[in-house]
Scaffold this motif. Structure first.
Motif, mmCIF file in Angstrom:
data_model
loop_
_atom_site.group_PDB
_atom_site.id
_atom_site.type_symbol
_atom_site.label_atom_id
_atom_site.label_comp_id
_atom_site.label_asym_id
_atom_site.label_seq_id
_atom_site.Cartn_x
_atom_site.Cartn_y
_atom_site.Cartn_z
ATOM 1 N N ASP A 264 -8.576 -28.200 -34.063
ATOM 2 C CA ASP A 264 -8.274 -29.518 -34.625
ATOM 3 C C ASP A 264 -9.413 -29.816 -35.600
ATOM 4 O O ASP A 264 -9.447 -29.261 -36.685
ATOM 5 N N ASP A 265 -10.365 -30.676 -35.220
ATOM 6 C CA ASP A 265 -11.590 -30.772 -36.015
ATOM 7 C C ASP A 265 -12.319 -29.433 -35.924
ATOM 8 O O ASP A 265 -12.329 -28.801 -34.861
ATOM 9 N N PHE A 266 -12.929 -29.009 -37.013
ATOM 10 C CA PHE A 266 -13.652 -27.739 -36.979
ATOM 11 C C PHE A 266 -14.809 -27.844 -35.990
ATOM 12 O O PHE A 266 -15.631 -28.753 -36.060
ATOM 13 N N ASN A 267 -14.849 -26.903 -35.063
ATOM 14 C CA ASN A 267 -15.936 -26.836 -34.088
ATOM 15 C C ASN A 267 -16.226 -25.366 -33.845
ATOM 16 O O ASN A 267 -15.455 -24.674 -33.183
ATOM 17 N N PHE A 268 -17.317 -24.894 -34.399
ATOM 18 C CA PHE A 268 -17.656 -23.469 -34.351
ATOM 19 C C PHE A 268 -17.785 -22.971 -32.922
ATOM 20 O O PHE A 268 -17.508 -21.803 -32.633
ATOM 21 N N ASN A 269 -18.186 -23.832 -32.019
ATOM 22 C CA ASN A 269 -18.447 -23.429 -30.628
ATOM 23 C C ASN A 269 -17.310 -23.802 -29.679
ATOM 24 O O ASN A 269 -17.484 -23.766 -28.462
ATOM 25 N N TYR A 270 -16.168 -24.123 -30.211
ATOM 26 C CA TYR A 270 -15.056 -24.609 -29.397
ATOM 27 C C TYR A 270 -14.601 -23.572 -28.375
ATOM 28 O O TYR A 270 -14.395 -22.402 -28.695
ATOM 29 N N LEU A 422 0.850 -25.239 -35.362
ATOM 30 C CA LEU A 422 1.273 -25.812 -34.086
ATOM 31 C C LEU A 422 0.045 -26.182 -33.268
ATOM 32 O O LEU A 422 -0.605 -25.320 -32.681
ATOM 33 N N LYS A 423 -0.261 -27.449 -33.265
ATOM 34 C CA LYS A 423 -1.414 -27.935 -32.510
ATOM 35 C C LYS A 423 -1.005 -28.229 -31.067
ATOM 36 O O LYS A 423 0.173 -28.415 -30.760
ATOM 37 N N ASN A 424 -1.997 -28.293 -30.202
ATOM 38 C CA ASN A 424 -1.706 -28.461 -28.782
ATOM 39 C C ASN A 424 -0.957 -29.759 -28.462
ATOM 40 O O ASN A 424 -0.082 -29.777 -27.596
ATOM 41 N N GLN A 464 -0.762 -34.528 -40.427
ATOM 42 C CA GLN A 464 -1.890 -35.451 -40.418
ATOM 43 C C GLN A 464 -2.941 -35.014 -39.397
ATOM 44 O O GLN A 464 -2.733 -34.096 -38.603
ATOM 45 N N GLU A 465 -4.066 -35.689 -39.433
ATOM 46 C CA GLU A 465 -5.153 -35.407 -38.500
ATOM 47 C C GLU A 465 -4.684 -35.575 -37.053
ATOM 48 O O GLU A 465 -3.896 -36.479 -36.749
ATOM 49 N N THR A 466 -5.141 -34.705 -36.181
ATOM 50 C CA THR A 466 -4.800 -34.798 -34.761
ATOM 51 C C THR A 466 -5.303 -36.125 -34.186
ATOM 52 O O THR A 466 -6.442 -36.517 -34.446
ATOM 53 N N PRO A 467 -4.466 -36.817 -33.413
ATOM 54 C CA PRO A 467 -4.944 -38.051 -32.766
ATOM 55 C C PRO A 467 -6.225 -37.776 -31.966
ATOM 56 O O PRO A 467 -6.358 -36.738 -31.324
ATOM 57 N N GLN A 468 -7.150 -38.701 -32.015
ATOM 58 C CA GLN A 468 -8.483 -38.498 -31.449
ATOM 59 C C GLN A 468 -8.470 -38.033 -30.002
ATOM 60 O O GLN A 468 -9.227 -37.147 -29.605
ATOM 61 N N GLU A 469 -7.570 -38.598 -29.205
ATOM 62 C CA GLU A 469 -7.583 -38.284 -27.765
ATOM 63 C C GLU A 469 -7.114 -36.862 -27.461
ATOM 64 O O GLU A 469 -7.278 -36.364 -26.341
ATOM 65 N N TYR A 470 -6.533 -36.187 -28.459
ATOM 66 C CA TYR A 470 -6.021 -34.836 -28.233
ATOM 67 C C TYR A 470 -6.843 -33.753 -28.925
ATOM 68 O O TYR A 470 -6.496 -32.573 -28.882
ATOM 69 N N LYS A 471 -7.946 -34.133 -29.555
ATOM 70 C CA LYS A 471 -8.700 -33.161 -30.349
ATOM 71 C C LYS A 471 -9.448 -32.149 -29.486
ATOM 72 O O LYS A 471 -10.190 -32.515 -28.573
ATOM 73 N N ASN A 472 -9.262 -30.866 -29.807
ATOM 74 C CA ASN A 472 -10.041 -29.763 -29.223
ATOM 75 C C ASN A 472 -10.206 -29.885 -27.712
ATOM 76 O O ASN A 472 -11.286 -29.720 -27.166
ATOM 77 N N ILE A 473 -9.088 -30.180 -27.024
ATOM 78 C CA ILE A 473 -9.151 -30.252 -25.577
ATOM 79 C C ILE A 473 -9.108 -28.843 -24.983
ATOM 80 O O ILE A 473 -8.734 -27.874 -25.643
ATOM 81 N N GLY A 474 -9.508 -28.714 -23.720
ATOM 82 C CA GLY A 474 -9.445 -27.426 -23.035
ATOM 83 C C GLY A 474 -8.123 -27.279 -22.301
ATOM 84 O O GLY A 474 -7.458 -28.261 -21.956
ATOM 85 N N LEU A 475 -7.737 -26.009 -22.056
ATOM 86 C CA LEU A 475 -6.488 -25.731 -21.375
ATOM 87 C C LEU A 475 -6.745 -24.835 -20.180
ATOM 88 O O LEU A 475 -7.770 -24.157 -20.094
ATOM 89 N N SER A 476 -5.767 -24.773 -19.290
ATOM 90 C CA SER A 476 -5.885 -23.985 -18.078
ATOM 91 C C SER A 476 -5.274 -22.600 -18.256
ATOM 92 O O SER A 476 -4.315 -22.425 -19.017
ATOM 93 N N CYS A 477 -5.803 -21.614 -17.523
ATOM 94 C CA CYS A 477 -5.192 -20.283 -17.463
ATOM 95 C C CYS A 477 -3.915 -20.297 -16.628
ATOM 96 O O CYS A 477 -3.095 -19.388 -16.742
ATOM 97 N N SER A 478 -3.761 -21.291 -15.774
ATOM 98 C CA SER A 478 -2.618 -21.337 -14.855
ATOM 99 C C SER A 478 -1.315 -21.394 -15.616
ATOM 100 O O SER A 478 -1.079 -22.300 -16.404
#
Length: 479
Positions: A264-270, A422-424, A464-478
């Motif tokens: 979403d927002d660029f984050n090199f360490n995401y 396709l964003k999360n 458009q820009e990803t809504p703030q609450e959804y930016k670069n969130i983590g996901l589960s392996c499950s």
């Protein structure tokens, strides 16, 4: 071609029985069609209305087997998060056979010999994500598996909560992984290791069939393809999430979509996988991990290829092969046709600027594709426009050395920098609707996935820009 006219081949079964085990698919209860992909159907010669065929849902549910099919699961091993696991394999996938060079596989079709106490099923949410993302990656020009269709069901499975199961029919020109070779190396079955190498040549590198140096040359090709795919991931902002050696394709395909994410927002360490607590598979580490995985492949191939020759190629991978592949992708994104040594510093400074600017990765490059000296639009999307301004001063000087006009450069960049990815949060919305029986957004996102560079007025809000609450969130392996 109609479904009833399909005749599958099973060349993998010409190998010894240690390479696979036979498993019939285990059908889901009350299956229903979620989506059919006509673009994938064309690849195997199926009619583009095959999704309407009464046999299509049974095909994905494993109750209709085409002529020639002998369902089986493949055996492999691999390094998972840096640790060797000797017992992996297709734990929830059933291979039906190949057609027109594409190997057809049902993912989520039940237990196999390699299920490791799991149920062999796939959750609806993860199935939708893989179905859509594999198609999106293809249309972004990134080597990947494909997907013919997806079905849902009333079958319940336990993950973090009770969920409904689904099956995706995946397609790949090869399902052989780095871990396929590791399996026979660590068990010291070198004759079978060599037989697998010969199979890989026949399936994926037939031009090397009669080459006396064919084993070393397939290693070189694997390096080139891995470098290209990884560079494309970095350029578009794709984070795989689980770059284990069993998830690395010898053809350089993007396979096994787990907790992946687009930036979403660029984050090199995401880090997109929230179970990856040390950030082993973070966005910035993907090139390093691709190299690490290749070193494990070289070890597995050492009984049939001299170590010294492979190490020399591995040294080239880090010194020039991957960096050059990455520079090639980034020059295209920046509209740079001339190849200059200073481009490395320009791109390095851009990465720093994006990190400091807090700016949407995809949106930045798309707006840059219209750039003609007017900086206001780029300032508007950055939380820290000063970082963008400082870089643009360097970029302007670099553009003076180009021979193309601004209009020519902009036209080329618009074909390279997607407007839609396709964003999360988009995928999550489609999943939530599908869980209620509404598959309309799955189809809408499939349409978007197939047209990432086009202007799609009805889907403008997804650019458009990803809504703030959804930016670069983590996901589960499950899944």
């Amino acid at each position: 071609m109609k479904l009833n006219d399909m005749i599958l081949q099973t060349p993998y079964l010409s190998l010894e029985s240690d390479f696979y085990s036979f498993h019939d698919p285990q059908p889901l209860q009350d299956p229903c069609l979620i989506s059919f992909n006509d673009a994938a159907a064309k690849l195997i010669g199926l009619d583009t209305d095959a999704g309407d065929d009464p046999s299509f849902v049974p095909l994905l549910n494993g109750t209709f087997l085409p002529k020639g099919s002998r369902p089986f699961s493949m055996c492999y091993a691999g390094h998972q998060f840096g640790h060797y696991n000797p017992w992996l394999g297709d734990g929830r996938a059933c291979n039906l056979g190949s057609l027109n060079g594409w190997n057809l596989q049902l993912k989520g079709s039940g237990e196999t010999l390699y299920s490791r106490m799991a149920d062999g099923r796939a959750a609806l949410r993860s199935s939708i994500r893989e179905y859509l993302m594999s198609e999106a990656m293809h249309h972004l020009g990134i080597p990947t598996t494909r997907a013919l269709g997806i079905i849902g069901s009333k079958t319940k499975i336990l993950r973090d909560t009770m969920e409904e199961a689904a099956i995706v029919m995946r397609m790949a020109t090869s399902w052989i992984r780095f871990g396929s070779f590791e399996n026979f190396y660590y068990t010291k079955q070198y004759t079978k290791l060599e037989a697998l190498a010969e199979y890989v040549i026949a399936e994926s590198f037939p031009h090397l069939k009669d080459d006396e140096d064919r084993f070393f040359k397939i290693f070189c090709e694997i390096l080139h393809r891995t470098a290209t795919t990884t560079a494309k991931w970095q350029a578009v902002g794709f984070c795989h999430g689980v770059m284990n050696t069993d998830n690395m394709s010898i053809e350089g395909l993007t396979i096994d979509y787990g907790p992946f994410s687009m930036l979403d927002d660029f984050n090199f360490n995401y880090v997109c996988n929230h179970k990856d607590r040390v950030g082993r598979y973070s966005y910035d580490q993907q090139p390093n991990i691709s190299y690490w995985n290749l070193t494990k492949l070289s070890k597995a191939l050492s009984p049939i290829i001299p170590k010294e020759r492979m190490q020399k190629k591995l040294d080239e991978y880090g010194a020039s092969l991957y960096p050059n592949a990455y520079l090639k992708e980034m020059r295209k994104k920046l509209g740079l046709q001339e190849v200059l040594e200073e481009d490395f510093e320009l791109i390095k400074e851009l990465v720093g600027a994006l990190q400091d600017a807090y700016v949407d990765h995809t949106q930045f490059y798309r707006i840059l594709s219209h750039y003609n000296g007017n900086k206001a639009d780029l300032y508007d999307i950055a939380m820290n426009p000063v970082a963008i301004d400082n870089w643009l001063k360097v970029y302007d000087k670099r553009l003076e050395k180009e021979k193309r006009s601004s209009a020519q450069r902009n036209k080329a960049m618009l074909k390279t920098n997607p407007k839609y990815i396709l964003k999360n949060y988009m995928l999550q919305k489609a999943i939530e609707l599908a869980q209620k029986g509404d598959f309309s957004m799955v189809q809408a996102l499939l349409d978007i996935a197939k047209n990432p560079y086009n202007e799609l007025p009805e889907f403008e809000h997804f650019a458009q820009e990803t809504p703030q609450e959804y930016k670069n969130i983590g996901l589960s392996c499950s899944s």
